[in-house]
Write an enzyme that holds these catalytic residues in place. Structure first.
Site, PDB file in Angstrom:
ATOM      1  N   PRO A  11     -33.267 -41.771 -44.648  1.00 14.50           N
ATOM      2  CA  PRO A  11     -32.552 -42.669 -45.605  1.00 14.50           C
ATOM      3  C   PRO A  11     -34.069 -43.694 -45.627  1.00 14.50           C
ATOM      4  O   PRO A  11     -34.787 -43.824 -44.863  1.00 14.50           O
ATOM      5  CB  PRO A  11     -31.607 -43.103 -44.154  1.00 14.50           C
ATOM      6  CG  PRO A  11     -32.048 -43.212 -43.492  1.00 14.50           C
ATOM      7  CD  PRO A  11     -32.286 -41.537 -43.012  1.00 14.50           C
ATOM      8  N   ASN A  12     -33.903 -44.682 -47.033  1.00 15.69           N
ATOM      9  CA  ASN A  12     -34.796 -46.009 -47.012  1.00 15.69           C
ATOM     10  C   ASN A  12     -35.660 -45.277 -47.745  1.00 15.69           C
ATOM     11  O   ASN A  12     -36.582 -45.981 -48.085  1.00 15.69           O
ATOM     12  CB  ASN A  12     -34.489 -46.714 -46.500  1.00 15.69           C
ATOM     13  CG  ASN A  12     -33.072 -47.205 -45.618  1.00 15.69           C
ATOM     14  OD1 ASN A  12     -32.155 -48.013 -46.779  1.00 15.69           O
ATOM     15  ND2 ASN A  12     -32.385 -46.945 -44.615  1.00 15.69           N
ATOM     16  N   ARG A  19     -40.594 -51.263 -49.798  1.00 17.47           N
ATOM     17  CA  ARG A  19     -40.230 -51.741 -48.446  1.00 17.47           C
ATOM     18  C   ARG A  19     -41.460 -52.247 -47.906  1.00 17.47           C
ATOM     19  O   ARG A  19     -42.563 -52.323 -48.720  1.00 17.47           O
ATOM     20  CB  ARG A  19     -39.955 -50.198 -47.515  1.00 17.47           C
ATOM     21  CG  ARG A  19     -38.623 -49.507 -48.080  1.00 17.47           C
ATOM     22  CD  ARG A  19     -38.728 -48.153 -46.831  1.00 17.47           C
ATOM     23  NE  ARG A  19     -38.414 -49.078 -45.887  1.00 17.47           N
ATOM     24  CZ  ARG A  19     -37.760 -48.149 -44.807  1.00 17.47           C
ATOM     25  NH1 ARG A  19     -37.954 -46.579 -45.223  1.00 17.47           N
ATOM     26  NH2 ARG A  19     -37.870 -48.181 -43.848  1.00 17.47           N
ATOM     27  N   TYR A  24     -45.346 -49.586 -44.489  1.00 17.14           N
ATOM     28  CA  TYR A  24     -45.032 -48.604 -45.602  1.00 17.14           C
ATOM     29  C   TYR A  24     -46.165 -48.209 -46.493  1.00 17.14           C
ATOM     30  O   TYR A  24     -46.340 -47.222 -47.439  1.00 17.14           O
ATOM     31  CB  TYR A  24     -44.173 -48.197 -45.899  1.00 17.14           C
ATOM     32  CG  TYR A  24     -42.684 -48.364 -44.781  1.00 17.14           C
ATOM     33  CD1 TYR A  24     -42.838 -47.707 -43.676  1.00 17.14           C
ATOM     34  CD2 TYR A  24     -41.824 -49.477 -44.198  1.00 17.14           C
ATOM     35  CE1 TYR A  24     -42.146 -47.489 -42.596  1.00 17.14           C
ATOM     36  CE2 TYR A  24     -41.281 -49.533 -43.279  1.00 17.14           C
ATOM     37  CZ  TYR A  24     -41.146 -48.504 -42.317  1.00 17.14           C
ATOM     38  OH  TYR A  24     -40.389 -48.915 -41.618  1.00 17.14           O
ATOM     39  N   ASN A  75     -39.833 -36.816 -42.259  1.00 19.24           N
ATOM     40  CA  ASN A  75     -39.333 -38.130 -41.785  1.00 19.24           C
ATOM     41  C   ASN A  75     -38.492 -38.775 -41.858  1.00 19.24           C
ATOM     42  O   ASN A  75     -37.662 -38.977 -43.031  1.00 19.24           O
ATOM     43  CB  ASN A  75     -41.046 -38.951 -42.637  1.00 19.24           C
ATOM     44  CG  ASN A  75     -40.923 -40.162 -42.218  1.00 19.24           C
ATOM     45  OD1 ASN A  75     -39.915 -40.618 -41.717  1.00 19.24           O
ATOM     46  ND2 ASN A  75     -41.404 -41.293 -42.936  1.00 19.24           N
ATOM     47  N   ALA A  78     -35.078 -44.197 -39.183  1.00 22.11           N
ATOM     48  CA  ALA A  78     -34.457 -44.513 -38.679  1.00 22.11           C
ATOM     49  C   ALA A  78     -33.262 -43.493 -38.210  1.00 22.11           C
ATOM     50  O   ALA A  78     -33.466 -43.898 -36.993  1.00 22.11           O
ATOM     51  CB  ALA A  78     -33.465 -45.136 -39.545  1.00 22.11           C
ATOM     52  N   GLU A  99     -43.110 -34.163 -37.326  1.00 21.12           N
ATOM     53  CA  GLU A  99     -42.425 -35.096 -37.511  1.00 21.12           C
ATOM     54  C   GLU A  99     -43.888 -36.318 -37.859  1.00 21.12           C
ATOM     55  O   GLU A  99     -44.850 -36.399 -37.457  1.00 21.12           O
ATOM     56  CB  GLU A  99     -42.227 -35.813 -36.298  1.00 21.12           C
ATOM     57  CG  GLU A  99     -41.662 -37.034 -36.529  1.00 21.12           C
ATOM     58  CD  GLU A  99     -41.046 -37.717 -34.816  1.00 21.12           C
ATOM     59  OE1 GLU A  99     -40.873 -36.792 -33.494  1.00 21.12           O
ATOM     60  OE2 GLU A  99     -40.565 -38.669 -34.566  1.00 21.12           O
ATOM     61  N   HIS A 101     -44.855 -39.879 -39.417  1.00 13.77           N
ATOM     62  CA  HIS A 101     -44.474 -41.466 -40.282  1.00 13.77           C
ATOM     63  C   HIS A 101     -45.284 -42.449 -40.010  1.00 13.77           C
ATOM     64  O   HIS A 101     -46.440 -42.592 -40.219  1.00 13.77           O
ATOM     65  CB  HIS A 101     -43.671 -42.955 -38.959  1.00 13.77           C
ATOM     66  CG  HIS A 101     -42.566 -41.718 -37.761  1.00 13.77           C
ATOM     67  ND1 HIS A 101     -41.048 -41.773 -38.157  1.00 13.77           N
ATOM     68  CD2 HIS A 101     -42.500 -40.613 -37.319  1.00 13.77           C
ATOM     69  CE1 HIS A 101     -40.180 -40.776 -37.705  1.00 13.77           C
ATOM     70  NE2 HIS A 101     -40.640 -40.740 -36.530  1.00 13.77           N
ATOM     71  N   ARG A 108     -44.614 -50.893 -32.573  1.00 12.30           N
ATOM     72  CA  ARG A 108     -43.181 -51.809 -33.207  1.00 12.30           C
ATOM     73  C   ARG A 108     -41.941 -52.058 -32.725  1.00 12.30           C
ATOM     74  O   ARG A 108     -42.738 -52.234 -31.466  1.00 12.30           O
ATOM     75  CB  ARG A 108     -42.285 -51.240 -34.608  1.00 12.30           C
ATOM     76  CG  ARG A 108     -43.587 -51.025 -35.306  1.00 12.30           C
ATOM     77  CD  ARG A 108     -42.933 -49.993 -36.777  1.00 12.30           C
ATOM     78  NE  ARG A 108     -42.568 -50.855 -38.107  1.00 12.30           N
ATOM     79  CZ  ARG A 108     -41.363 -50.361 -38.732  1.00 12.30           C
ATOM     80  NH1 ARG A 108     -41.296 -48.888 -39.057  1.00 12.30           N
ATOM     81  NH2 ARG A 108     -40.902 -51.206 -39.350  1.00 12.30           N
TER      82      ARG A 108
HETATM   83  C1  DQA Z   1     -40.539 -44.398 -40.330  1.00  6.77           C
HETATM   84  C2  DQA Z   1     -40.818 -45.168 -39.354  1.00  6.77           C
HETATM   85  C3  DQA Z   1     -38.993 -45.677 -39.354  1.00  6.77           C
HETATM   86  O1  DQA Z   1     -38.610 -46.460 -37.838  1.00  6.77           O
HETATM   87  C4  DQA Z   1     -37.700 -46.235 -40.263  1.00  6.77           C
HETATM   88  O2  DQA Z   1     -36.796 -46.527 -39.709  1.00  6.77           O
HETATM   89  C5  DQA Z   1     -38.301 -45.629 -41.775  1.00  6.77           C
HETATM   90  C6  DQA Z   1     -39.770 -45.039 -42.163  1.00  6.77           C
HETATM   91  C7  DQA Z   1     -41.846 -44.375 -40.805  1.00  6.77           C
HETATM   92  O3  DQA Z   1     -42.226 -43.620 -41.878  1.00  6.77           O
HETATM   93  O4  DQA Z   1     -43.014 -44.826 -40.276  1.00  6.77           O
HETATM   94  O5  DQA Z   1     -37.862 -45.710 -42.155  1.00  6.77           O
HETATM   95  O6  DQA Z   1     -40.260 -43.203 -40.272  1.00  6.77           O
END
Ligand code: DQA
Length: 145
Positions: A11-12, A19, A24, A75, A78, A99, A101, A108
């Site tokens: 998501p997102n 963002r 990011y 990735n 959240a 995994e 990020h 953070r």
């Molecule tokens: C994320 C880190 C997560 O905490 C966050 O909710 C994201 C992106 C990252 O790529 O740094 O949506 O996975």
């Protein structure tokens, strides 16, 4: 046939580019996916991209990949921090996955330090921006994903 690697975003992440850039960067998701596809080509890996904001869609997509991919770069956004169904789906996918990020989740808010998939992952990379995806492909290529 080249090894097939699923690139899975939660998501997102479709909103990359809008963002907070400090966490990011500035690439949009299509730009990031194109970059990862290029890195895949250079390593003789076929990259299968997917992003969704919907948990069920993510699960069903992963179900459809079972038996059809050799590795994955994931990735989950959240969901990483709390979504056990995503963990179960990755477990049944049963291929090595990395995994990734973009941001430095270890530096953070405390909730971002929790990952419910970390112990299943073959490797985890954070805080390296898009380069983290390249490192993930290197890791999988070395394992002949
Ligand atoms: C994320 C880190 C997560 O905490 C966050 O909710 C994201 C992106 C990252 O790529 O740094 O949506 O996975």
């Amino acid at each position: 046939m080249n090894p097939r690697v699923a690139l899975l975003h939660g998501p997102n992440l479709n909103m990359l580019g809008r963002r907070p850039a400090a966490h990011y960067g500035t690439l949009t998701l299509p730009q990031l996916e194109a970059q990862v596809r290029d890195w895949g080509t250079q390593r003789d890996l076929d990259i299968l991209t997917f992003q969704t904001n919907h948990e069920g869609a993510f699960l069903e997509h992963v179900h459809g990949l079972v038996g059809g991919v050799d590795g994955a770069v994931v990735n989950p956004g959240a969901w990483t921090h709390y979504q056990w169904s995503i963990r179960d789906a990755l477990e049944l996918l049963a291929v090595p996955f990395v995994e990734v990020h973009l941001s430095n989740v270890e530096q953070r808010e405390p909730h971002r330090r929790i990952s419910v998939i970390r112990d299943l992952a073959a490797h985890a990379i954070w805080g390296r921006g898009p380069e983290g995806y390249r490192d993930a492909l290197d890791f999988l290529a070395e394992r002949h994903a």
